[in-house]
Design a protein around this motif. Structure first.
Motif, PDB file in Angstrom:
ATOM      1  N   UNK A   3      16.973  63.445  13.415  1.00  9.36           N
ATOM      2  CA  UNK A   3      17.597  62.174  13.769  1.00  9.36           C
ATOM      3  C   UNK A   3      18.419  61.692  12.577  1.00  9.36           C
ATOM      4  N   UNK A   4      19.652  61.281  12.850  1.00  8.73           N
ATOM      5  CA  UNK A   4      20.560  60.768  11.834  1.00  8.73           C
ATOM      6  C   UNK A   4      20.961  59.357  12.225  1.00  8.73           C
ATOM      7  N   UNK A   5      21.012  58.481  11.231  1.00  6.17           N
ATOM      8  CA  UNK A   5      21.332  57.086  11.518  1.00  6.17           C
ATOM      9  C   UNK A   5      22.485  56.586  10.649  1.00  6.17           C
ATOM     10  N   UNK A   6      23.187  55.623  11.213  1.00  4.49           N
ATOM     11  CA  UNK A   6      24.271  54.944  10.515  1.00  4.49           C
ATOM     12  C   UNK A   6      23.988  53.452  10.634  1.00  4.49           C
ATOM     13  N   UNK A   7      23.896  52.785   9.495  1.00 11.02           N
ATOM     14  CA  UNK A   7      23.636  51.347   9.493  1.00 11.02           C
ATOM     15  C   UNK A   7      24.924  50.609   9.164  1.00 11.02           C
ATOM     16  N   UNK A   8      25.330  49.756  10.088  1.00  9.63           N
ATOM     17  CA  UNK A   8      26.530  48.945   9.909  1.00  9.63           C
ATOM     18  C   UNK A   8      26.233  47.807   8.927  1.00  9.63           C
ATOM     19  N   UNK A   9      27.278  47.227   8.389  1.00  6.68           N
ATOM     20  CA  UNK A   9      27.115  46.100   7.476  1.00  6.68           C
ATOM     21  C   UNK A   9      26.447  44.906   8.151  1.00  6.68           C
ATOM     22  N   UNK A  44      29.465  41.960  17.368  1.00  5.82           N
ATOM     23  CA  UNK A  44      28.716  41.764  16.122  1.00  5.82           C
ATOM     24  C   UNK A  44      29.534  41.163  14.977  1.00  5.82           C
ATOM     25  N   UNK A  45      30.858  41.259  15.058  1.00  8.48           N
ATOM     26  CA  UNK A  45      31.717  40.815  13.951  1.00  8.48           C
ATOM     27  C   UNK A  45      32.858  39.945  14.471  1.00  8.48           C
ATOM     28  N   UNK A  49      38.713  41.417  11.338  1.00  3.38           N
ATOM     29  CA  UNK A  49      39.690  42.417  11.763  1.00  3.38           C
ATOM     30  C   UNK A  49      38.981  43.711  12.183  1.00  3.38           C
ATOM     31  N   UNK A  50      39.519  44.352  13.209  1.00  4.13           N
ATOM     32  CA  UNK A  50      38.931  45.597  13.724  1.00  4.13           C
ATOM     33  C   UNK A  50      39.427  46.762  12.868  1.00  4.13           C
ATOM     34  N   UNK A  51      38.493  47.530  12.260  1.00  6.76           N
ATOM     35  CA  UNK A  51      38.929  48.679  11.465  1.00  6.76           C
ATOM     36  C   UNK A  51      39.495  49.770  12.367  1.00  6.76           C
ATOM     37  N   UNK A  52      40.347  50.589  11.813  1.00  6.03           N
ATOM     38  CA  UNK A  52      40.919  51.693  12.582  1.00  6.03           C
ATOM     39  C   UNK A  52      39.840  52.744  12.848  1.00  6.03           C
ATOM     40  N   UNK A  53      40.125  53.626  13.789  1.00  3.36           N
ATOM     41  CA  UNK A  53      39.214  54.730  14.076  1.00  3.36           C
ATOM     42  C   UNK A  53      39.032  55.565  12.803  1.00  3.36           C
ATOM     43  N   UNK A  54      40.117  55.795  12.076  1.00  2.00           N
ATOM     44  CA  UNK A  54      40.045  56.597  10.851  1.00  2.00           C
ATOM     45  C   UNK A  54      39.137  55.943   9.810  1.00  2.00           C
ATOM     46  N   UNK A  55      39.259  54.624   9.642  1.00  2.00           N
ATOM     47  CA  UNK A  55      38.406  53.907   8.685  1.00  2.00           C
ATOM     48  C   UNK A  55      36.939  53.980   9.100  1.00  2.00           C
ATOM     49  N   UNK A  56      36.690  53.793  10.386  1.00  2.00           N
ATOM     50  CA  UNK A  56      35.318  53.842  10.891  1.00  2.00           C
ATOM     51  C   UNK A  56      34.727  55.238  10.718  1.00  2.00           C
ATOM     52  N   UNK A  57      35.515  56.257  11.037  1.00  2.00           N
ATOM     53  CA  UNK A  57      35.027  57.622  10.914  1.00  2.00           C
ATOM     54  C   UNK A  57      34.774  57.990   9.450  1.00  2.00           C
ATOM     55  N   UNK A  58      35.566  57.468   8.535  1.00  2.00           N
ATOM     56  CA  UNK A  58      35.327  57.701   7.106  1.00  2.00           C
ATOM     57  C   UNK A  58      34.008  57.062   6.681  1.00  2.00           C
ATOM     58  N   UNK A  59      33.716  55.868   7.201  1.00  2.00           N
ATOM     59  CA  UNK A  59      32.441  55.203   6.889  1.00  2.00           C
ATOM     60  C   UNK A  59      31.269  56.011   7.438  1.00  2.00           C
ATOM     61  N   UNK A  60      31.438  56.572   8.625  1.00  2.00           N
ATOM     62  CA  UNK A  60      30.386  57.406   9.216  1.00  2.00           C
ATOM     63  C   UNK A  60      30.134  58.620   8.333  1.00  2.00           C
ATOM     64  N   UNK A  61      31.208  59.309   7.946  1.00  2.00           N
ATOM     65  CA  UNK A  61      31.064  60.492   7.080  1.00  2.00           C
ATOM     66  C   UNK A  61      30.338  60.160   5.786  1.00  2.00           C
ATOM     67  N   UNK A  62      30.640  59.004   5.233  1.00  2.00           N
ATOM     68  CA  UNK A  62      30.076  58.613   3.953  1.00  2.00           C
ATOM     69  C   UNK A  62      28.634  58.137   4.073  1.00  2.00           C
TER      70      UNK A  62
END
Length: 68
Positions: A3-9, A44-45, A49-62
């Motif tokens: 199981x892998x998790x991503x926690x949003x701000x 939730x926010x 401003x809505x981040x781009x798909x690229x910004x969101x995917x970079x956060x996921x990778x990180x």
């Protein structure tokens, strides 16, 4: 499967099950498409401003972590 998790701000936690971190990242990116990002941001926010798909995917990778 692990199981892998991503926690949003905002504290929201999203999870996927995968046999590797690379597959988990791929699954999470598929899940977090433009529509899902917009819906999450609206819920939730509100007002941010809505981040781009690229910004969101970079956060996921990180930040995607394997649960111990």
């Amino acid at each position: 499967m692990d199981k892998y998790t991503f926690k949003c701000t905002c504290g929201d936690v999203m999870s996927v099950e995968a046999d590797s971190r690379e597959n988990a990242v791929m699954k999470m990116k598929e899940m977090m498409n433009a529509d899902a990002i917009a819906a999450h941001m609206q819920e939730k926010h509100a007002g941010d401003p809505v981040p781009s798909v690229e910004e969101t995917h970079a956060m996921i990778e990180q930040n995607l972590q394997k649960e111990e």
